[in-house]
Motif scaffolding. Structure first.
Motif, PDB file in Angstrom:
ATOM      1  N   SER A  39     -17.736 -26.059  44.988  1.00  0.00           N
ATOM      2  CA  SER A  39     -16.925 -24.930  44.550  1.00  0.00           C
ATOM      3  C   SER A  39     -17.345 -23.639  45.235  1.00  0.00           C
ATOM      4  CB  SER A  39     -17.039 -24.762  43.029  1.00  0.00           C
ATOM      5  OG  SER A  39     -16.340 -23.618  42.595  1.00  0.00           O
ATOM      6  N   LEU A  40     -16.381 -22.981  45.875  1.00  0.00           N
ATOM      7  CA  LEU A  40     -16.622 -21.651  46.424  1.00  0.00           C
ATOM      8  C   LEU A  40     -16.331 -20.644  45.322  1.00  0.00           C
ATOM      9  CD1 LEU A  40     -14.994 -22.026  49.967  1.00  0.00           C
ATOM     10  CD2 LEU A  40     -17.424 -22.104  49.361  1.00  0.00           C
TER      11      LEU A  40
ATOM     12  N   VAL B  38      19.218 -25.075  19.363  1.00  0.00           N
ATOM     13  CA  VAL B  38      18.464 -23.823  19.251  1.00  0.00           C
ATOM     14  C   VAL B  38      16.976 -24.080  19.487  1.00  0.00           C
ATOM     15  CG1 VAL B  38      17.712 -22.016  17.664  1.00  0.00           C
ATOM     16  CG2 VAL B  38      20.126 -22.674  17.751  1.00  0.00           C
ATOM     17  N   LEU B  39      16.439 -25.117  18.836  1.00  0.00           N
ATOM     18  CA  LEU B  39      15.018 -25.436  18.992  1.00  0.00           C
ATOM     19  C   LEU B  39      14.714 -25.878  20.420  1.00  0.00           C
ATOM     20  CD1 LEU B  39      14.319 -27.371  15.666  1.00  0.00           C
ATOM     21  CD2 LEU B  39      13.494 -25.097  16.281  1.00  0.00           C
ATOM     22  N   PHE B  40      15.552 -26.758  20.959  1.00  0.00           N
ATOM     23  CA  PHE B  40      15.317 -27.316  22.291  1.00  0.00           C
ATOM     24  C   PHE B  40      15.356 -26.235  23.365  1.00  0.00           C
ATOM     25  CE2 PHE B  40      16.645 -29.595  26.148  1.00  0.00           C
ATOM     26  CZ  PHE B  40      15.704 -30.621  26.170  1.00  0.00           C
ATOM     27  N   LEU B  41      16.426 -25.465  23.383  1.00  0.00           N
ATOM     28  CA  LEU B  41      16.557 -24.417  24.385  1.00  0.00           C
ATOM     29  C   LEU B  41      15.568 -23.275  24.140  1.00  0.00           C
ATOM     30  CD1 LEU B  41      20.447 -24.288  24.708  1.00  0.00           C
ATOM     31  CD2 LEU B  41      18.816 -25.424  26.223  1.00  0.00           C
ATOM     32  N   GLY B  42      15.361 -22.966  22.853  1.00  0.00           N
ATOM     33  CA  GLY B  42      14.410 -21.907  22.527  1.00  0.00           C
ATOM     34  C   GLY B  42      13.007 -22.252  22.986  1.00  0.00           C
ATOM     35  N   GLY B  43      12.622 -23.520  22.846  1.00  0.00           N
ATOM     36  CA  GLY B  43      11.304 -23.950  23.298  1.00  0.00           C
ATOM     37  C   GLY B  43      11.136 -23.776  24.798  1.00  0.00           C
ATOM     38  N   PHE B  44      12.177 -24.162  25.555  1.00  0.00           N
ATOM     39  CA  PHE B  44      12.100 -24.016  27.006  1.00  0.00           C
ATOM     40  C   PHE B  44      12.048 -22.550  27.419  1.00  0.00           C
ATOM     41  CE2 PHE B  44      13.457 -28.494  27.436  1.00  0.00           C
ATOM     42  CZ  PHE B  44      12.575 -28.877  28.439  1.00  0.00           C
ATOM     43  N   VAL B  45      12.849 -21.714  26.766  1.00  0.00           N
ATOM     44  CA  VAL B  45      12.853 -20.286  27.106  1.00  0.00           C
ATOM     45  C   VAL B  45      11.503 -19.659  26.769  1.00  0.00           C
ATOM     46  CG1 VAL B  45      13.869 -18.050  26.530  1.00  0.00           C
ATOM     47  CG2 VAL B  45      15.348 -20.040  26.862  1.00  0.00           C
ATOM     48  N   TRP B  46      10.974 -19.972  25.599  1.00  0.00           N
ATOM     49  CA  TRP B  46       9.670 -19.436  25.189  1.00  0.00           C
ATOM     50  C   TRP B  46       8.593 -19.868  26.187  1.00  0.00           C
ATOM     51  CZ3 TRP B  46       6.824 -20.855  19.982  1.00  0.00           C
ATOM     52  CH2 TRP B  46       5.741 -19.993  19.803  1.00  0.00           C
ATOM     53  N   GLY B  47       8.628 -21.151  26.560  1.00  0.00           N
ATOM     54  CA  GLY B  47       7.648 -21.647  27.516  1.00  0.00           C
ATOM     55  C   GLY B  47       7.751 -20.944  28.865  1.00  0.00           C
ATOM     56  N   ALA B  48       8.981 -20.690  29.328  1.00  0.00           N
ATOM     57  CA  ALA B  48       9.175 -20.040  30.616  1.00  0.00           C
ATOM     58  C   ALA B  48       8.669 -18.600  30.599  1.00  0.00           C
ATOM     59  CB  ALA B  48      10.645 -20.072  31.004  1.00  0.00           C
ATOM     60  N   VAL B  49       8.768 -17.948  29.438  1.00  0.00           N
ATOM     61  CA  VAL B  49       8.314 -16.567  29.316  1.00  0.00           C
ATOM     62  C   VAL B  49       6.786 -16.496  29.243  1.00  0.00           C
ATOM     63  CG1 VAL B  49       8.290 -14.543  27.795  1.00  0.00           C
ATOM     64  CG2 VAL B  49      10.440 -15.744  28.258  1.00  0.00           C
ATOM     65  N   VAL B  50       6.179 -17.425  28.514  1.00  0.00           N
ATOM     66  CA  VAL B  50       4.744 -17.358  28.231  1.00  0.00           C
ATOM     67  C   VAL B  50       3.902 -18.042  29.307  1.00  0.00           C
ATOM     68  CG1 VAL B  50       2.955 -18.057  26.578  1.00  0.00           C
ATOM     69  CG2 VAL B  50       5.144 -17.189  25.754  1.00  0.00           C
ATOM     70  N   TYR B  51       4.420 -19.097  29.920  1.00  0.00           N
ATOM     71  CA  TYR B  51       3.603 -19.912  30.822  1.00  0.00           C
ATOM     72  C   TYR B  51       4.092 -19.870  32.261  1.00  0.00           C
ATOM     73  CZ  TYR B  51       1.093 -21.916  26.893  1.00  0.00           C
ATOM     74  OH  TYR B  51       0.304 -22.088  25.792  1.00  0.00           O
ATOM     75  N   ARG B  52       3.135 -20.117  33.168  1.00  0.00           N
ATOM     76  CA  ARG B  52       3.444 -20.262  34.587  1.00  0.00           C
ATOM     77  C   ARG B  52       2.842 -21.575  35.078  1.00  0.00           C
ATOM     78  NH1 ARG B  52       1.448 -15.301  38.031  1.00  0.00           N
ATOM     79  NH2 ARG B  52       2.420 -16.589  39.636  1.00  0.00           N
ATOM     80  N   PRO B  53       3.579 -22.317  35.913  1.00  0.00           N
ATOM     81  CA  PRO B  53       3.016 -23.549  36.476  1.00  0.00           C
ATOM     82  C   PRO B  53       2.238 -23.244  37.761  1.00  0.00           C
ATOM     83  CG  PRO B  53       5.316 -23.364  37.084  1.00  0.00           C
ATOM     84  CD  PRO B  53       5.008 -22.142  36.242  1.00  0.00           C
ATOM     85  N   TYR B  54       1.152 -23.966  37.957  1.00  0.00           N
ATOM     86  CA  TYR B  54       0.375 -23.845  39.181  1.00  0.00           C
ATOM     87  C   TYR B  54      -0.027 -25.239  39.652  1.00  0.00           C
ATOM     88  CZ  TYR B  54      -0.401 -18.903  37.972  1.00  0.00           C
ATOM     89  OH  TYR B  54      -0.235 -17.586  37.661  1.00  0.00           O
ATOM     90  N   THR B  55      -0.162 -25.386  40.950  1.00  0.00           N
ATOM     91  CA  THR B  55      -0.741 -26.591  41.521  1.00  0.00           C
ATOM     92  C   THR B  55      -2.114 -26.221  42.072  1.00  0.00           C
ATOM     93  OG1 THR B  55       1.410 -27.514  42.111  1.00  0.00           O
ATOM     94  CG2 THR B  55      -0.501 -28.420  43.242  1.00  0.00           C
ATOM     95  N   VAL B  56      -3.150 -26.901  41.609  1.00  0.00           N
ATOM     96  CA  VAL B  56      -4.522 -26.604  42.037  1.00  0.00           C
ATOM     97  C   VAL B  56      -4.810 -27.397  43.312  1.00  0.00           C
ATOM     98  CG1 VAL B  56      -6.950 -26.671  41.375  1.00  0.00           C
ATOM     99  CG2 VAL B  56      -5.196 -26.182  39.652  1.00  0.00           C
ATOM    100  N   PRO B  57      -5.062 -26.728  44.432  1.00  0.00           N
ATOM    101  CA  PRO B  57      -5.156 -27.429  45.713  1.00  0.00           C
ATOM    102  C   PRO B  57      -6.499 -28.085  46.004  1.00  0.00           C
ATOM    103  CG  PRO B  57      -5.376 -25.086  46.064  1.00  0.00           C
ATOM    104  CD  PRO B  57      -5.122 -25.268  44.591  1.00  0.00           C
ATOM    105  N   THR B  58      -7.564 -27.701  45.292  1.00  0.00           N
ATOM    106  CA  THR B  58      -8.894 -28.215  45.626  1.00  0.00           C
ATOM    107  C   THR B  58      -9.488 -28.994  44.454  1.00  0.00           C
ATOM    108  OG1 THR B  58     -10.166 -26.324  44.779  1.00  0.00           O
ATOM    109  CG2 THR B  58      -9.213 -26.108  46.987  1.00  0.00           C
ATOM    110  N   SER B  59     -10.624 -29.638  44.714  1.00  0.00           N
ATOM    111  CA  SER B  59     -11.304 -30.433  43.683  1.00  0.00           C
ATOM    112  C   SER B  59     -12.458 -29.675  43.036  1.00  0.00           C
ATOM    113  CB  SER B  59     -11.838 -31.733  44.302  1.00  0.00           C
ATOM    114  OG  SER B  59     -12.751 -31.440  45.362  1.00  0.00           O
ATOM    115  N   SER B  60     -12.487 -28.349  43.189  1.00  0.00           N
ATOM    116  CA  SER B  60     -13.614 -27.568  42.681  1.00  0.00           C
ATOM    117  C   SER B  60     -13.690 -27.531  41.157  1.00  0.00           C
ATOM    118  CB  SER B  60     -13.555 -26.138  43.219  1.00  0.00           C
ATOM    119  OG  SER B  60     -12.434 -25.449  42.695  1.00  0.00           O
TER     120      SER B  60
END
Length: 239
Positions: free
Chosen positions: A146-147, A21-43
């Motif tokens: 940085s632009l 419950v804790l393990f799966l619940g943590g992943f589900v909560w994270g998927a709902v609240v957070y989004r992953p991004y890759t930052v392409p520049t060094s700004s």
């Protein structure tokens, strides 16, 4: 012994169930609240390097505070692409650079420990800009490359971005592992800072769940091994 074994098995099953419950619940909560991004520049160096993977909490633009690193989209900046910058001023603020080498917001000099070591804020000159209500003024931590709002000062919006353009606030750099972003304490004298998101709690849930699942699952084999290693009592002879 069989009674003790039965209790142990029931506790083991309970631990595995709670762990799942804790393990799966943590992943589900994270998927709902957070989004992953890759930052392409060094700004945003050194806070976020080019190619770094970050987790950003989905937030309403109205919840953004000074010092937050945000993800937003503005067609006047980059078409059909998300941009990651740091908010240094909000609606009603007057921002300029520089006074004694420091960014100035509402007449207060801002300490910015997140800037590259040895890089003063005055690498980017900013005339006094009053940010309209409902809008934000954003800079990169690597000011020279940085632009950001300084590159759009001649736009109709004076380099500012609407709060509604913000979709998320960056909480942590997860690859390479740098952890949670530091709190931008230099802005504390101007108003409240954003509270950290629930990422720490989510990580704790996932780790605790994994420990319970592994621990509970290991009970059966360990109990059997211990049972086999115990010496059997010798039969009592009849005299």
């Amino acid at each position: 012994m069989s009674g003790e074994s039965g209790i142990g098995q029931r506790l083991s099953g309970l631990a595995v169930a709670l762990g799942l419950v804790l393990f799966l619940g943590g992943f589900v909560w994270g998927a709902v609240v957070y989004r992953p991004y890759t930052v392409p520049t060094s700004s945003m160096t050194p806070t976020i390097g080019a190619g770094d993977r970050v987790l950003a909490q989905r937030v309403d633009g109205g919840d953004i505070r000074r010092g937050d690193v945000v993800v937003f989209r503005d067609e006047n900046w980059v078409a059909n692409a998300d941009v990651v910058k740091r908010v240094v001023a909000v609606g009603g603020d007057t921002v300029s650079c520089c006074t004694d080498g420091k960014l100035t917001v509402n007449g207060k000099r801002i300490d910015e420990p997140y800037l590259p070591e040895g890089s003063p804020a005055e690498t980017r000159r900013i005339p006094a800009v009053t940010v309209p209500e409902g809008r934000l003024f954003l800079l990169g931590d690597e000011r020279q490359g940085s632009l950001d709002s300084t590159a759009h000062l001649t736009d109709a919006a004076g380099g500012t971005v609407a709060r509604s353009a913000v979709s998320a606030r960056v909480d942590a750099v997860v690859w390479p592992v740098k952890g949670m972003l530091g709190r931008p304490t230099g802005f504390e004298t101007l108003g409240p800072l954003s509270r950290p998101g629930p990422l720490g709690t989510i990580e704790l849930m996932i780790v605790a769940g994994a420990v319970l699942v592994l621990g509970g699952g290991a009970y059966g084999p360990v109990a059997k091994r211990l049972g086999r290693s115990r010496p059997r009592p010798e039969p009592v002879g009849v005299r």
